[in-house]
Design an enzyme around this catalytic site. Sequence first.
Site, PDB file in Angstrom:
ATOM      1  N   GLU A   5      48.458  47.663  27.759  1.00 35.96           N
ATOM      2  CA  GLU A   5      49.174  46.644  28.519  1.00 35.96           C
ATOM      3  C   GLU A   5      48.215  45.561  29.013  1.00 35.96           C
ATOM      4  OE1 GLU A   5      52.877  49.100  30.350  1.00 35.96           O
ATOM      5  OE2 GLU A   5      50.961  49.470  31.307  1.00 35.96           O
ATOM      6  N   CYS A  21      41.960  56.304  31.177  1.00 35.65           N
ATOM      7  CA  CYS A  21      40.661  56.168  31.845  1.00 35.65           C
ATOM      8  C   CYS A  21      40.144  57.551  32.222  1.00 35.65           C
ATOM      9  CB  CYS A  21      40.814  55.306  33.097  1.00 35.65           C
ATOM     10  SG  CYS A  21      39.255  55.052  33.975  1.00 35.65           S
ATOM     11  N   GLY A  71      41.578  51.224  32.207  1.00 33.12           N
ATOM     12  CA  GLY A  71      40.239  51.617  31.779  1.00 33.12           C
ATOM     13  C   GLY A  71      39.114  51.153  32.661  1.00 33.12           C
ATOM     14  N   GLU A  72      37.963  51.786  32.471  1.00 35.89           N
ATOM     15  CA  GLU A  72      36.745  51.444  33.205  1.00 35.89           C
ATOM     16  C   GLU A  72      35.818  50.702  32.238  1.00 35.89           C
ATOM     17  OE1 GLU A  72      35.242  51.299  36.149  1.00 35.89           O
ATOM     18  OE2 GLU A  72      33.454  50.745  35.017  1.00 35.89           O
ATOM     19  N   SER A 124      34.980  48.230  42.785  1.00 40.51           N
ATOM     20  CA  SER A 124      36.081  48.903  43.483  1.00 40.51           C
ATOM     21  C   SER A 124      35.470  49.890  44.471  1.00 40.51           C
ATOM     22  CB  SER A 124      36.966  49.647  42.475  1.00 40.51           C
ATOM     23  OG  SER A 124      37.578  48.724  41.633  1.00 40.51           O
ATOM     24  N   ASN A 144      49.544  50.325  45.932  1.00 45.19           N
ATOM     25  CA  ASN A 144      50.821  50.231  45.212  1.00 45.19           C
ATOM     26  C   ASN A 144      51.235  51.632  44.791  1.00 45.19           C
ATOM     27  OD1 ASN A 144      51.031  47.316  45.086  1.00 45.19           O
ATOM     28  ND2 ASN A 144      49.318  47.398  43.668  1.00 45.19           N
ATOM     29  N   CYS A 192      48.250  46.314  40.393  1.00 38.77           N
ATOM     30  CA  CYS A 192      47.017  47.103  40.291  1.00 38.77           C
ATOM     31  C   CYS A 192      47.305  48.587  40.359  1.00 38.77           C
ATOM     32  CB  CYS A 192      46.104  46.799  41.462  1.00 38.77           C
ATOM     33  SG  CYS A 192      45.353  45.232  41.388  1.00 38.77           S
TER      34      CYS A 192
HETATM   35  N1  SAH Z   1      38.519  50.627  36.258  1.00 36.54           N
HETATM   36  C1  SAH Z   1      38.234  49.422  36.917  1.00 36.54           C
HETATM   37  C2  SAH Z   1      39.230  48.323  36.627  1.00 36.54           C
HETATM   38  C3  SAH Z   1      40.675  48.715  36.570  1.00 36.54           C
HETATM   39  S1  SAH Z   1      41.408  49.234  38.072  1.00 36.54           S
HETATM   40  C4  SAH Z   1      38.122  49.650  38.429  1.00 36.54           C
HETATM   41  O1  SAH Z   1      38.526  50.692  38.891  1.00 36.54           O
HETATM   42  O2  SAH Z   1      37.586  48.769  39.081  1.00 36.54           O
HETATM   43  C5  SAH Z   1      41.635  47.684  38.915  1.00 36.54           C
HETATM   44  C6  SAH Z   1      41.770  47.804  40.421  1.00 36.54           C
HETATM   45  O3  SAH Z   1      43.001  48.456  40.773  1.00 36.54           O
HETATM   46  C7  SAH Z   1      40.675  48.612  41.093  1.00 36.54           C
HETATM   47  O4  SAH Z   1      40.097  47.874  42.135  1.00 36.54           O
HETATM   48  C8  SAH Z   1      41.409  49.823  41.639  1.00 36.54           C
HETATM   49  O5  SAH Z   1      40.773  50.319  42.792  1.00 36.54           O
HETATM   50  C9  SAH Z   1      42.789  49.263  41.891  1.00 36.54           C
HETATM   51  N2  SAH Z   1      43.859  50.263  41.977  1.00 36.54           N
HETATM   52  C10 SAH Z   1      43.980  51.400  41.266  1.00 36.54           C
HETATM   53  N3  SAH Z   1      45.101  52.066  41.627  1.00 36.54           N
HETATM   54  C11 SAH Z   1      45.714  51.321  42.589  1.00 36.54           C
HETATM   55  C12 SAH Z   1      46.927  51.462  43.333  1.00 36.54           C
HETATM   56  N4  SAH Z   1      47.726  52.499  43.158  1.00 36.54           N
HETATM   57  N5  SAH Z   1      47.222  50.495  44.220  1.00 36.54           N
HETATM   58  C13 SAH Z   1      46.438  49.411  44.387  1.00 36.54           C
HETATM   59  N6  SAH Z   1      45.294  49.210  43.690  1.00 36.54           N
HETATM   60  C14 SAH Z   1      44.936  50.159  42.813  1.00 36.54           C
HETATM   61 FE1  SF4 Z   2      40.024  54.185  35.997  1.00 35.74          FE
HETATM   62 FE2  SF4 Z   2      39.855  52.021  37.588  1.00 35.74          FE
HETATM   63 FE3  SF4 Z   2      42.010  53.627  37.640  1.00 35.74          FE
HETATM   64 FE4  SF4 Z   2      39.721  54.505  38.623  1.00 35.74          FE
HETATM   65  S1  SF4 Z   2      40.919  52.790  39.410  1.00 35.74           S
HETATM   66  S2  SF4 Z   2      41.089  55.657  37.294  1.00 35.74           S
HETATM   67  S3  SF4 Z   2      38.278  53.576  37.218  1.00 35.74           S
HETATM   68  S4  SF4 Z   2      41.332  52.397  35.932  1.00 35.74           S
END
Ligand code: SAH
Ligand code: SF4
Length: 344
Positions: free
Chosen positions: A91, A111, A161-162, A214, A290, A335
């Site tokens: 996506e 991820c 993904g990371e 993050s 979220n 997010c």
């Molecule tokens: N893997 C990378 C990039 C993808 S996640 C990372 O973790 O940075 C992108 C962002 O979404 C990150 O900052 C993560 O902390 C945030 N995120 C993940 N789950 C979320 C949720 N349920 N609500 C709000 N933000 C969230």
């Molecule tokens: Fe992977 Fe980023 Fe989600 Fe953590 S927040 S599980 S690193 S996508």
Amino acid sequence: MKTNLKALSAKEISEFVTELGQSPYKARQIISWIYKKRAISFEEMTDLSKSFREQLKKTAFISNLKLLKKQISKDGTQKFLFELEDKETIESVLIPDNNRLTLCISSQIGCAMGCKFCMTGKLGLRRHLKSYEIIDQIIAVQKLIGDSGLKITNIVLMGMGEPLHNFDEVIEAIRRITNLTGFPKRKITISTVGIIPKIFELAEKGPQINLAISLNATTDKIRNKIMPVNKKNSLEKLMKACRNFPLAPGRRITFEYVLLAEINDSKEDGLRLVKLLKGIKSKVNLIPYNPIGKTIRVFRKPSDKKILVFQKILQNAGLTVTLRKSKGKDISAACGQLGTSHDS
Ligand code: SAH
Ligand code: SF4
């Protein structure tokens, strides 16, 4: 077997063309067709001779993402579900905000990092994306919106993904985005949970893109609980890596902080965050949690009042803080919500 030209680097395309007995100059034309004019067939390449196009057709092809579904949120956010050659899906999310149009792209399917609050984390890692699958999200979305005259202005690797766990492919994708499509480096951001050796490698390779971390917690105890990656990448070491990260003039590191009620949203957390960021050119992006899935009730978003209090603590200490407006929640494009279409 035919060669996928999108899977080749610029140098490899040049070699391929030479092997076909053509001048390497032709490679430049092909690259421009693929990356600038977003061609998906050789017929479109009208400035190449007919015989050369025939030759290419016999030996090569240009892969492209298949659009399975497009959803549009009430707030204008668009989510694209693409199918890859092996039928896996990814996506990408397009987010309009004033005069910006940001495309949020994925770097992996699922991820491996297992953050407890994230839907993508629940999937586990299905596979890494190839560099051309990463860049193809940009090409495909720009092609889809092109007719309406819209242009992607910013790219964030914040989808599924990371990115630093798929380092080489991500770096190659960024190289191609900037060198071949001409997209500016300073408009590209990688968001990472903070895999420290890879942050050093990123600093060394110096693609000069923006870095977002993050953070999501201010003590190892809390971070270990919600982000397993912290067990090997402690906060102290992570902050040290950030301090040493070479920033272009005027640039800052973004620290993302997902606000989880009663887990990381107290006054003390705010004050500790201020302390952690001391001396770092930073900005903080607060992201109210979220909800993911219907069954997971472990986490909650703090009340609006609590969020404002947290924000004030940081602002009073002189930090630049933005509160991320969650966009596309009604289509599960916000997010942490990506990956849900795998459930069906
Ligand atoms: N893997 C990378 C990039 C993808 S996640 C990372 O973790 O940075 C992108 C962002 O979404 C990150 O900052 C993560 O902390 C945030 N995120 C993940 N789950 C979320 C949720 N349920 N609500 C709000 N933000 C969230
Ligand atoms: Fe992977 Fe980023 Fe989600 Fe953590 S927040 S599980 S690193 S996508």
